[in-house]
Design an enzyme around this catalytic site. Sequence first.
Site, PDB file in Angstrom:
ATOM      1  N   GLY B 231       1.189  -1.217   0.034  1.00 52.29           N
ATOM      2  CA  GLY B 231       0.648  -0.120   0.301  1.00 52.29           C
ATOM      3  C   GLY B 231       1.318   1.110  -0.028  1.00 52.29           C
ATOM      4  N   GLY B 462       1.924  -6.441   5.104  1.00 50.06           N
ATOM      5  CA  GLY B 462       3.212  -7.093   5.224  1.00 50.06           C
ATOM      6  C   GLY B 462       4.060  -6.652   5.878  1.00 50.06           C
ATOM      7  N   GLY B 504       0.358   0.730  13.367  1.00 49.96           N
ATOM      8  CA  GLY B 504      -0.335  -0.012  13.715  1.00 49.96           C
ATOM      9  C   GLY B 504       0.166  -0.549  14.709  1.00 49.96           C
ATOM     10  CB  ILE B 599      12.263  -4.659  18.193  1.00 51.88           C
ATOM     11  CG1 ILE B 599      12.734  -3.201  17.945  1.00 51.88           C
ATOM     12  CG2 ILE B 599      11.895  -6.067  17.121  1.00 51.88           C
ATOM     13  CD1 ILE B 599      12.151  -2.675  16.132  1.00 51.88           C
ATOM     14  N   PRO B 602      12.097  -9.300  15.507  1.00 50.12           N
ATOM     15  CG  PRO B 602      13.816  -9.852  17.058  1.00 50.12           C
ATOM     16  CD  PRO B 602      11.848 -10.448  16.393  1.00 50.12           C
ATOM     17  CE  LYS B 671      11.269   5.184  19.679  1.00 43.66           C
ATOM     18  NZ  LYS B 671      12.493   6.629  20.406  1.00 43.66           N
ATOM     19  N   GLY B 674       7.575   1.424  10.492  1.00 46.00           N
ATOM     20  CA  GLY B 674       7.070   1.161   9.189  1.00 46.00           C
ATOM     21  C   GLY B 674       7.765   2.322   7.821  1.00 46.00           C
ATOM     22  CD  GLU B 675       5.278   5.998   7.664  1.00 44.54           C
ATOM     23  OE1 GLU B 675       5.940   5.644   6.426  1.00 44.54           O
ATOM     24  OE2 GLU B 675       3.871   5.859   6.995  1.00 44.54           O
TER      25      GLU B 675
END
Lengths: 335, 708, 260
Positions: B231, B462, B504, B599, B602, B671, B674-675
């Site tokens: 996306g 994903g 997310g 995390i 991992p 935190k 993805g970005e």
Amino acid sequence: MRPFTYTRATDATSAIKLLAENPHAKFLAGGTNLLDLMKEDVERPTALIDISDLDLNDIKPITAGVNQGGISLGGLGKNTDAANHPLVRQHYPLLSQAILAGASGQIRNMATNGGNLLQRTRCPYFYEVAMPCNKREPGTGCGARDGINRMHAIFGWSEHCVAVYPSDLAVALTALDAGVIVRSANGQQRRIPIADFYRLPGDEPEKDTNLPHGELITAIELPKNRFANQSYYLKVRDRASYAFALVSVAAALETEGNTIKQARIAMGGVAHKPWRALKAEQMLVGKEATEANFKLAADAEMADAKPLTHNAFKVELGNRSIVLALRMAVNGGKA
Amino acid sequence: MKEVTKVTGTPINRIDGIAKVTGKAPYSMDHPVKNPAYAILFKSTVAAGKIQAIDMTAAEKAPGVIAIITHQNAPKLNVKGGLRGGALLQSPEIEFFGQHIGIVVAETFEQARYASRLIQVTYDKKEPKVDFEKLAGQARLPKDKEKADARRGDVQTALRQATYKVEEVYETPIEHHHPMEPHATIAEWNGDHVTLYNSAQIVNGAQTATAATLNLKPEQVRIVSPYIGGGFGSKGGQWANLALAAVAAKHVNRPVKLALTRQQMVNSVGMRQHNRQKISLAATADGKLTALAHETTTHCAINDEFVEPCGDCSKVMYDTPNSLITYRVVPMNLILPTYTRGPGKSTGSFALESAMDELAYKLKMDPIAFRIKNEPDRDPSNGKPWSSRATVQCLQEGAKAFGWENRKSEPRQNQQGNYWIGYGVAAGTYPAHQRPTSALVKLKRTGDHVAATVELAAADLGTGTYTILTQTAADALGLPIQNVKVNIGDSSLPPAAGAVGSVGAASYANAVNDACVKLTQELVVKSGKQFFVRPTAAQLMRSEKITDYQTRVDSKPPESAEAYSAHSFNANFAEVAVHQSTGMIRVNRFLAVTGAGTILNPKTARSQIIGGNVWGIGMALTEESVVDPRWGNFVTRSLADYHVPTHLDIGHLDAIFINEKDEHVNTLGVKGIGEVGIVAVAAAVANAVFNATGKRIRELPITPDKVL
Amino acid sequence: MDEHESPELTEDEKQLFADLMPEDLTEIMDKGVNRRHFLKLMTLAGGGILAAQSAVAEQVLTRSSSETLPTELVPDSLENAVTVACKVNGKARTFTIDSRMTLLDTLRERLDLTGSKKGCDHGQCGACTVIVNGSRVLSCLTLAASCAGKTVQTIEGLAQGNRLHPMQEAFLKHDGFQCGFCTPGQICSAVALLDEAKKGHASYVTGNLRPPVGPVKLSNEEIRERMSGNICRCGAYPNIVAAIQEVHSGQSVEQVFRSV
């Protein structure tokens, strides 16, 4: 896609006859470019004659005639098979390299040698039917001439068309002085030298080649040569793989000591056809195979380039690529 | 009772992996429906004007055609319902090239596409506004208040007085998301309810926007989106094609499949806009920043505004007494731009971090030392303390792991064969937020076997949502992962935040954790017993002989989080090889060091980061959408023309996470990653290209022609 | 058609079988046309010159179709219908399609094999990669009509029952995907690539093309070049290469998850 009848040909004679009878019929071989263009509504055949079953995929030595000692590639042989055939790899590594520089593994498994020669330009104005394009629709104008033309020609273009020819294989064939064997409806075969097979756009850019409708490419003949130790296919592109060339160079040398006996240079991505760099070749014959002479040859060839709005870089890139390809050729593929 | 080992934080394989490697995971167009009809959109071939006439005679007669829908016969839709980009067939006005102007529905896909080619449209053309070079001068202040000029101190005076400064313009081109799965919808009506199989990063957002557009109640629309074929922002806000699929299905009274073609993607589902960013930096001779100005000029749709927040990184990355962040925007006849991976931060960091590298070079300072020198101890934009900030650690640990000491401080000092080798560094950030999300947890016991089902309208594109929620729930309930089933991607499930803006994982995992904690607490209460060591929900189900139990929470971020400035931070290291003759560039090695709190997995986290890196490498070297300035069409409308990186473009990638416990950001300390994975990637590459060649390329992508 | 039905062949029909299936002619004359003959005929003539042009062939095909064609829905208005018999994932399949239909659309829309994906439909992404007659090809640029008599393997045909193909296992282990949309194409491509390496195929990054041909051991760089026809927009490339290298080399490729 427009509706079309699908016919699976069982022999070449009837296939050619079917094609010749219908000006809107097309042969279907690998289909990798044809189906792409049909989906874009650029190609609009009313009949497809599937010739993939025809027995025209042998790769074999030529045992008689002017090209004796050379090899013949079947027109319907797959690109993958041509690139990997021991005869080709041993005697024409330039051709293997050029084929392997093109497209992707999947496409090379589908695409045929003859079909590859008949690839059409990837000019985006040709591909989008809402845009003007003299090649697709004569008389509508050239969208790229005053549009976005970074990927376009620097040699031999006309006001009617500035597109470039996309195949890598044909660039190597041009350097190797190949012949294209075609058969017509009356059963006659003829050999078209690769240099005469392609054409510049002039005022008929709708014609990519000099192959008339109704003929079938049955084979490609490679004359015997002494280039196998000193050849290289260089492809410069916007990403590392799976992209069309900004500029490509097929370079092949035959030397005695360090003196160049014969030089062959052809370029891709610069013209409406594979561009044989004859001026550069002439500069090299009889000279030492040195970086300085390579540069002189490149300068001689590129002096005639006429860039468009966005592709002036191809002149410098072409120049450097000729030098690099020649250097790679004499160094056995190493820089 | 067996002790169950904690799985959160361990690299388990993706829960949805088997479905994906066997081809069984159903994406939008893979859901079976009975007797579907096939729809295709057709589009305007001018960028501005009005449709004069549509001749459908030939198309209507074409075999298999069931219906043709245009503005002349489309139902009245609510154009302000929340779908992006207009193009809902509500008027003959044309606002951009490639605007949807109709739908053909036929028995087969081939018939629909063929018929669409037979339609002749005539237009009253207007001169389109499509040439950014000519229009940039007319850019105005955005309407969005967030984009008002933000001024601190006096940048102009500081710049005037400084000896060491950089004032340069950096350009990033239009880019397209091009997820591998083109936007596609299957619409199936049942009475006045419609089910839409449609990839959605924001499942509930897709539902409410589509319902409002179709003048329906939200409960009449169900979005089904268990798998999303990528996306990157383009499936966050939804676009006209989603509602038009429903319109077509209603019109023909049959299920309809409507997929965009790859070529249609370029003007159907948004894009990243062209940003022209002027960065002005000033510093003292010892490398203390005295001014930072980040002025962005861009374009938006002719009747709708979206402006990427390119100045965001510049607000928070460095300590400076004088700061200026501005935006100017000019409306153009192009599709509405939208959020694209690392919105504002990926593009903004290219400008800021390139300029930082330029200034470090002028100062003759190591670019890492220069950054550390200007490390702010609080958020300079609002004075709040950091919830956690690992920039310095990222830079230092990265330098060690990457072998930064091998970098030559002057360009053209490192040659290998025909290549110049260069090292580059850049640092980045992305805000961390948790958004309201509900979750339902159901437990079922059969004998000693306890199984959990977790339900929420979350999305997994994903990103690993299935996997991290399975891990979170398993640990919170005391169950092995194989006893946990996660159901997401359906608007009939409890409402959840979107998988957008790196919210997310924080939103979903905290909600699921909250639900599991609440459920356990309820079971404790229900048992009427007191425990020294709290038993797990699984143990309680067994000991109390409960067969079914469920609970739901509506989870919200902790209020205390407001007191902190919460961001993920990273530092990226690139080694490039630039071919001396051809200018072709290869990223040999890339290392991303990230501080992103907890995390959860991992393995999927590393994949997210390297995926962001690949995006950033594409942004740096290959990706560009080009508009013909005469007609407003994209000439790069296929994946042969728009170059996303291939396998061979990507060298060795490595990711390191900082072990960071963030006590403030949210309960689980997550935190988001993805970005941030794409932020400051292009700058690291561009800085490496400078280090290799001495050429400072300020205009992306860095294609061979720019390096020659 | 009934296995034991023994129709009287007309002279034209005999000629047709003699032309197309000479090796079966005796059996046909003795015992009549059975299902196997029919399927073979369809394969040979599937939309070919005879199917399109010979009234005889059409009669034979038509006469049998009601019983041999699958009961699946055939849209009413098919133009230029072509009947194709081929093998898909080991099973014989026969379908009648519009001549324009690609193999990809046929798999997805007619055979319920939705694992192969339409990412670009123009041969520019590789998501539709399937294996036809042992070679990886793009199903979006392959007409289904041209598949008559061929074997097609898709992602759905790789696992043996519940046992994943080693390549599928390796993708799982190395997280060779994120969204998963390109994955079927990547895996089919990778599986076929291993065979290409066994045959000694070269690539553009193969240094010396001239040594004798034999199985080749692929470096990661070779795998990258050979996989470049499969775009992964999520950027799982390093993981995909690790997965392929593991299967290709037979050596476990280490996974490193680093934190400090």
